[in-house]
Design a protein around this motif. Structure first.
Motif, PDB file in Angstrom:
ATOM      1  N   ASN A   1     -17.486   6.405  -6.531  1.00  0.00           N
ATOM      2  CA  ASN A   1     -16.921   6.494  -5.188  1.00  0.00           C
ATOM      3  C   ASN A   1     -16.197   5.212  -4.814  1.00  0.00           C
ATOM      4  O   ASN A   1     -15.108   5.225  -4.239  1.00  0.00           O
ATOM      5  CB  ASN A   1     -18.009   6.799  -4.165  1.00  0.00           C
ATOM      6  N   SER A   2     -16.844   4.101  -5.123  1.00  0.00           N
ATOM      7  CA  SER A   2     -16.237   2.805  -4.803  1.00  0.00           C
ATOM      8  C   SER A   2     -14.942   2.605  -5.588  1.00  0.00           C
ATOM      9  O   SER A   2     -13.942   2.117  -5.057  1.00  0.00           O
ATOM     10  CB  SER A   2     -17.217   1.668  -5.124  1.00  0.00           C
ATOM     11  N   GLU A   3     -14.965   3.019  -6.871  1.00  0.00           N
ATOM     12  CA  GLU A   3     -13.770   2.892  -7.699  1.00  0.00           C
ATOM     13  C   GLU A   3     -12.615   3.708  -7.114  1.00  0.00           C
ATOM     14  O   GLU A   3     -11.482   3.225  -7.009  1.00  0.00           O
ATOM     15  CB  GLU A   3     -14.078   3.371  -9.120  1.00  0.00           C
ATOM     16  N   LEU A   4     -12.905   4.950  -6.724  1.00  0.00           N
ATOM     17  CA  LEU A   4     -11.872   5.796  -6.142  1.00  0.00           C
ATOM     18  C   LEU A   4     -11.380   5.236  -4.817  1.00  0.00           C
ATOM     19  O   LEU A   4     -10.167   5.144  -4.581  1.00  0.00           O
ATOM     20  CB  LEU A   4     -12.411   7.216  -5.942  1.00  0.00           C
ATOM     21  N   TYR A   5     -12.334   4.859  -3.945  1.00  0.00           N
ATOM     22  CA  TYR A   5     -11.970   4.417  -2.595  1.00  0.00           C
ATOM     23  C   TYR A   5     -11.137   3.134  -2.635  1.00  0.00           C
ATOM     24  O   TYR A   5     -10.116   3.022  -1.946  1.00  0.00           O
ATOM     25  CB  TYR A   5     -13.245   4.210  -1.775  1.00  0.00           C
ATOM     26  N   PHE A   6     -11.560   2.168  -3.453  1.00  0.00           N
ATOM     27  CA  PHE A   6     -10.776   0.939  -3.603  1.00  0.00           C
ATOM     28  C   PHE A   6      -9.383   1.256  -4.161  1.00  0.00           C
ATOM     29  O   PHE A   6      -8.371   0.690  -3.719  1.00  0.00           O
ATOM     30  CB  PHE A   6     -11.483  -0.049  -4.538  1.00  0.00           C
ATOM     31  N   GLY A   7      -9.350   2.152  -5.141  1.00  0.00           N
ATOM     32  CA  GLY A   7      -8.065   2.510  -5.725  1.00  0.00           C
ATOM     33  C   GLY A   7      -7.124   3.127  -4.703  1.00  0.00           C
ATOM     34  O   GLY A   7      -5.935   2.797  -4.663  1.00  0.00           O
ATOM     35  N   LEU A   8      -7.655   4.010  -3.856  1.00  0.00           N
ATOM     36  CA  LEU A   8      -6.829   4.640  -2.833  1.00  0.00           C
ATOM     37  C   LEU A   8      -6.301   3.619  -1.843  1.00  0.00           C
ATOM     38  O   LEU A   8      -5.120   3.638  -1.465  1.00  0.00           O
ATOM     39  CB  LEU A   8      -7.631   5.715  -2.096  1.00  0.00           C
ATOM     40  N   LEU A   9      -7.173   2.717  -1.405  1.00  0.00           N
ATOM     41  CA  LEU A   9      -6.764   1.723  -0.415  1.00  0.00           C
ATOM     42  C   LEU A   9      -5.748   0.736  -0.992  1.00  0.00           C
ATOM     43  O   LEU A   9      -4.744   0.400  -0.339  1.00  0.00           O
ATOM     44  CB  LEU A   9      -7.986   0.971   0.112  1.00  0.00           C
ATOM     45  N   LEU A  10      -6.008   0.256  -2.191  1.00  0.00           N
ATOM     46  CA  LEU A  10      -5.088  -0.712  -2.798  1.00  0.00           C
ATOM     47  C   LEU A  10      -3.719  -0.079  -3.063  1.00  0.00           C
ATOM     48  O   LEU A  10      -2.676  -0.712  -2.860  1.00  0.00           O
ATOM     49  CB  LEU A  10      -5.682  -1.241  -4.104  1.00  0.00           C
ATOM     50  N   GLU A  11      -3.729   1.186  -3.502  1.00  0.00           N
ATOM     51  CA  GLU A  11      -2.459   1.852  -3.770  1.00  0.00           C
ATOM     52  C   GLU A  11      -1.731   2.181  -2.466  1.00  0.00           C
ATOM     53  O   GLU A  11      -0.496   2.186  -2.411  1.00  0.00           O
ATOM     54  CB  GLU A  11      -2.705   3.120  -4.588  1.00  0.00           C
ATOM     55  N   THR A  12      -2.500   2.455  -1.404  1.00  0.00           N
ATOM     56  CA  THR A  12      -1.881   2.670  -0.088  1.00  0.00           C
ATOM     57  C   THR A  12      -1.211   1.386   0.394  1.00  0.00           C
ATOM     58  O   THR A  12      -0.111   1.424   0.977  1.00  0.00           O
ATOM     59  CB  THR A  12      -2.940   3.125   0.930  1.00  0.00           C
ATOM     60  N   ARG A  13      -1.855   0.254   0.150  1.00  0.00           N
ATOM     61  CA  ARG A  13      -1.250  -1.029   0.514  1.00  0.00           C
ATOM     62  C   ARG A  13       0.048  -1.250  -0.252  1.00  0.00           C
ATOM     63  O   ARG A  13       1.060  -1.696   0.319  1.00  0.00           O
ATOM     64  CB  ARG A  13      -2.231  -2.167   0.214  1.00  0.00           C
ATOM     65  N   ASP A  14       0.044  -0.923  -1.560  1.00  0.00           N
ATOM     66  CA  ASP A  14       1.274  -1.039  -2.348  1.00  0.00           C
ATOM     67  C   ASP A  14       2.343  -0.081  -1.841  1.00  0.00           C
ATOM     68  O   ASP A  14       3.538  -0.402  -1.839  1.00  0.00           O
ATOM     69  CB  ASP A  14       0.981  -0.741  -3.823  1.00  0.00           C
TER      70      ASP A  14
ATOM     71  N   LEU B   1      -0.217  -2.514   9.876  1.00  0.00           N
ATOM     72  CA  LEU B   1      -0.633  -1.503   8.902  1.00  0.00           C
ATOM     73  C   LEU B   1      -1.387  -2.138   7.732  1.00  0.00           C
ATOM     74  O   LEU B   1      -2.447  -1.652   7.319  1.00  0.00           O
ATOM     75  CB  LEU B   1       0.590  -0.756   8.367  1.00  0.00           C
ATOM     76  N   LEU B   2      -0.829  -3.229   7.206  1.00  0.00           N
ATOM     77  CA  LEU B   2      -1.486  -3.904   6.084  1.00  0.00           C
ATOM     78  C   LEU B   2      -2.846  -4.454   6.494  1.00  0.00           C
ATOM     79  O   LEU B   2      -3.806  -4.423   5.712  1.00  0.00           O
ATOM     80  CB  LEU B   2      -0.591  -5.022   5.552  1.00  0.00           C
ATOM     81  N   SER B   3      -2.956  -4.934   7.731  1.00  0.00           N
ATOM     82  CA  SER B   3      -4.241  -5.456   8.223  1.00  0.00           C
ATOM     83  C   SER B   3      -5.273  -4.349   8.330  1.00  0.00           C
ATOM     84  O   SER B   3      -6.455  -4.547   8.005  1.00  0.00           O
ATOM     85  CB  SER B   3      -4.046  -6.129   9.584  1.00  0.00           C
ATOM     86  N   ASP B   4      -4.846  -3.163   8.787  1.00  0.00           N
ATOM     87  CA  ASP B   4      -5.772  -2.026   8.883  1.00  0.00           C
ATOM     88  C   ASP B   4      -6.341  -1.669   7.519  1.00  0.00           C
ATOM     89  O   ASP B   4      -7.550  -1.427   7.377  1.00  0.00           O
ATOM     90  CB  ASP B   4      -5.059  -0.812   9.474  1.00  0.00           C
TER      91      ASP B   4
END
Length: 762
Positions: free
Chosen positions: A717-730, A693-696
């Motif tokens: 868009n990049s700010e939002l998308y990175f934020g979503l992905l990083l928070e999903t990883r957390d 999951l973390l690798s995905d």
């Protein structure tokens, strides 16, 4: 011509029935809170006594509805047509306003609401009349009874301050006499306390409760006024003797008897005097219609030309209307859930023990508490040590007041008695001085004053309780402003819109009340489903496993739904649904806050030597909080992005997020099932997929980096998308850490059971 007014009368009386229901729900705090809070009697007994009081008060209520007919405006300045518009606007406003406060669970004054509604509607119609005639708005004072409105405003301010101070002083002195270990003291001073209390309540019933009864001769009232001291003196001696006999011979708890009689007296006075607030306007409208109908039959005068000077006289109310109103009030008292909700607000603000605080601190409550603490320190510094020690002994609280709200009293019998007696005395004095008091204001502020004096508001709860009082008191003044404004607006709408406007406004009232009922029922169901923390629920390792499993399953279920909804609504760029998601996050956060507030009681009740149970439970809450914080960030940032009208995410980004969502949904469904069934052996299987999951998520971060270098053109868009992905990883990391912690604890539990010779859990 008269058909339209018959329809209006029918509508007014239908609104009156509704107003009785919402009004009783609001005013129930006046006479129920002390008996319910002290748990002096079972709920059924309290309701029976209150019902008898309400019924007697309604049947013997005043037949002279002066406030509705001539107390606020000058009826002779208006025509019949205008009077009917005023009354219709008042009733629609009153139903909507009281139902709104009931839904919030806040007590407000039905007296103030009806008075300012009459004032607002009358001012509105008077202004329209002046505009159509002279244009001199200085004449508006000739239409309004300004002196009465001024008296009521002054009465509000006096009632709030005086009731609070007197309640605090009397409770402080009572506690010094009885202390919290009052059972022994009652044997010696109970008769005197009972004599004073019952005399005050008797005088309250005679003066406030029965003064408005239509068949009571004037000579009786004159005798009361001229022989007050004699009546009080005889009553004091008589009831002191009666109290001693009740205690000695009949083994009656005198404080409980005072509470029972006090509940009856306040209920009687409420129905006998506040009934005008609910049915006074429709009855005044009916009397107006009869006056016009008589004039129309004899002279054919039009409703727009018939002056309502006839309302200046005294007209009795038919007994069957009072009987019907009393029946509606009693039924409401037994079956209204909103009445219990309003009572609960008053009880919890005065609760001696811990409770989940409903109100958030504000700058005013913080300032009041801060300076009160400083003042208390100064007084403590100048008070001799010996005196301070004696006082502290009197205020040593028993362990009876616990957090188990359903099983223990909010306060003891001494405070409940003081609440009822002081409220009765203050209302009696106000009535004798002909001051326009609100029973809601007096009873509520007395209860708050006694709470302060009884040290129910300590350093742990004061800022929340004071905030609650500030909100309630502020709501009272808002009541006056909103009642005036809304009634004025509705009156103008009805004046220009006629029967169509009346139909629309009544439809609005029906829709609002129906919607309020549905929402309240839904909240009640959610409240029943949500099992509150109780001290005795958790004491063993098995209890910890069950409790934590339930918490994890509930939080994971909510997070799972929120993640999927956010990704879906973000893909559709649906602002309204994202806003709902953002609001729903608060529910998850409140659940975590509630669990954290109970950590103290959890640690106090857990068995010593139960492995490292306390640390385990605290870490569970920590990981759950991290999970909720992550989903909160994802939801709020998604809403803010759309709310700020930034560009939507690209199709490939939404598609990748949807794939992550599918995997997260499968993960959370599995976790929820594990903890629902407590099948912890499957935790290892879930943990095995952690790295994948973390690798995905890491791969998606790399893909976005490449997009920025090649095709991406939107920084937001990049700010939002990175934020979503990083928070999903957390979010994934916190979830897996929680599972690892639970696996280790489960292994330790099984090892302990095996070492102790217990059969291993399969």
């Amino acid at each position: 011509m008269e058909d339209i007014y018959i329809v209006m009368l029918v509508a007014l009386f239908a609104l009156a029935v509704t107003d009785l229901v919402v009004g009783v729900s609001n005013d129930a705090i006046n006479f129920l809170s002390s008996a319910i809070g002290s748990r002096a009697f079972p709920m059924k007994t309290i309701l029976i006594v209150a019902s008898i009081g309400v019924g007697v008060g309604a049947i013997f209520s005043s037949g002279i509805m002066e406030v509705a007919r001539k107390g606020i405006f000058m009826p002779g300045e208006f025509y019949f047509e205008e009077i009917m518009i005023i009354f219709m606007a008042v009733m629609i406003t009153d139903v909507l306003l009281l139902d709104f406060f009931n839904s919030l669970g806040l007590p407000t004054s039905t007296t103030v609401s009806i008075v300012f509604e009459l004032l607002g509607a009358a001012v509105s119609i008077a202004a329209i009349k002046i505009y159509n005639e002279s244009g001199n708005y200085g004449d508006i004072l000739t239409y309004i009874n300004t002196s009465k409105a001024t008296e009521i405003i002054i009465g509000i301010l006096l009632a709030v301050v005086i009731a609070f101070l007197i309640g605090a002083i009397v409770q402080y002195l009572s506690r010094l006499i009885f202390s919290f270990q009052f059972e022994q003291k009652v044997k010696y001073v109970g008769a005197i306390f009972g004599g004073v209390s019952l005399t005050a309540i008797l005088y309250f019933i005679l003066l406030k409760g029965l003064k408005s009864v239509t068949f009571i001769p004037e000579a009786y009232l004159d005798y009361l006024d001229n022989n007050t001291l004699i009546i009080i003196g005889i009553g004091l001696v008589f009831f002191t003797v009666i109290s001693q006999l009740l205690m000695s011979i009949f083994k009656t708890h005198i404080l409980k008897f005072v509470i029972l009689v006090g509940t009856f007296s306040l209920a009687l006075a409420f129905a006998g005097n506040d009934l005008v607030n609910f049915i006074g306007v429709p009855i005044a409208a009916w009397q107006s219609f009869e006056l016009w109908q008589t004039a129309y039959a004899s002279s054919g005068v039009l409703p727009s030309e018939f002056s309502m000077t006839g309302l200046q006289g005294e007209v009795s109310t038919p007994p069957f209307l009072l009987l019907g109103a009393g029946a509606v009030m009693v039924v409401t008292l037994w079956f209204s859930r909103k009445a219990r909700n309003v009572v609960e607000t008053g009880v919890n603000l005065s609760r001696q023990g811990e409770v989940t605080e409903r109100f958030d601190p504000n700058f005013l409550s913080r300032g009041i508490v801060r300076y009160s603490v400083l003042l208390g320190n100064v007084i403590g510094a100048i008070t001799p040590q010996q005196v301070r020690s004696k006082i502290e002994e009197k205020f040593q609280k028993p362990k009876a007041f616990t957090r188990d709200v359903e099983d223990t009293p909010a306060f003891d019998l001494v405070r409940a008695s003081v609440n009822l007696v002081v409220a009765s005395i203050l209302i009696s004095i106000g009535t004798s001085l002909k001051l326009p008091l609100s029973t809601t204001y007096v009873t509520f502020m007395v209860a708050m004053g006694t709470s302060l004096a009884d040290r129910a508001w300590d350093r742990e709860s004061a800022v929340y309780r004071v905030a609650g009082v500030v909100n309630v008191v502020g709501g009272w003044f808002v009541t006056a402003l909103v009642a005036f404004s809304a009634a004025a607006i509705f009156a103008a709408i009805i004046y220009f819109g006629g029967i169509i406007a009346i139909t629309v406004l009544i439809g609005l009232a029906i829709f609002s009340i129906a919607r309020s009922f549905v929402l309240h029922s839904r909240k009640e169901k959610e409240k029943k489903l949500k099992k509150p923390f109780r001290r005795n629920d958790i004491s063993t390792i098995n209890d910890i496993v069950v409790e934590s499993s339930k918490n994890i399953s509930g939080i994971v279920c909510g997070v799972n739904q929120m993640f999927s909804k956010t990704v879906k609504n973000l893909g559709y760029y649906d602002k309204s649904k994202l806003k709902k998601n953002k609001k729903s996050i608060k529910k998850l956060e409140s659940e975590i806050d509630e669990l954290k507030r109970n950590v103290f009681y959890f640690i106090k009740t857990i068995e010593e030597g139960s492995l490292d149970s306390n640390r385990f439970y605290i870490l569970i809450l920590d990981y759950l909080q991290d999970i909720v914080q992550s989903i909160g960030y994802i939801t709020r940032n998604s809403y803010n992005h759309v709310n700020n009208n930034h560009k939507n995410l690209k199709f490939n980004q939404i598609r990748d997020l949807k794939r992550v969502d599918d995997k997260m949904q499968a993960l959370f469904d599995e976790i929820e099932d594990i903890f629902d069934k407590q099948d912890f052996a499957r935790i290892d299987v879930v943990l095995a997929g952690k790295q994948a999951l973390l690798s995905d998520v890491g791969d998606l971060i790399e893909k976005q980096i490449n997009r920025i270098r090649t095709t991406e053109s939107s920084p937001k868009n990049s700010e939002l998308y990175f934020g979503l992905l990083l928070e999903t990883r957390d979010l994934i990391t916190s979830t897996m850490n929680l599972l690892e912690l639970y696996r280790e604890f489960n292994i330790a539990v099984e090892t302990t059971r095996f070492s102790a010779g217990a059969p291993q859990k399969k």
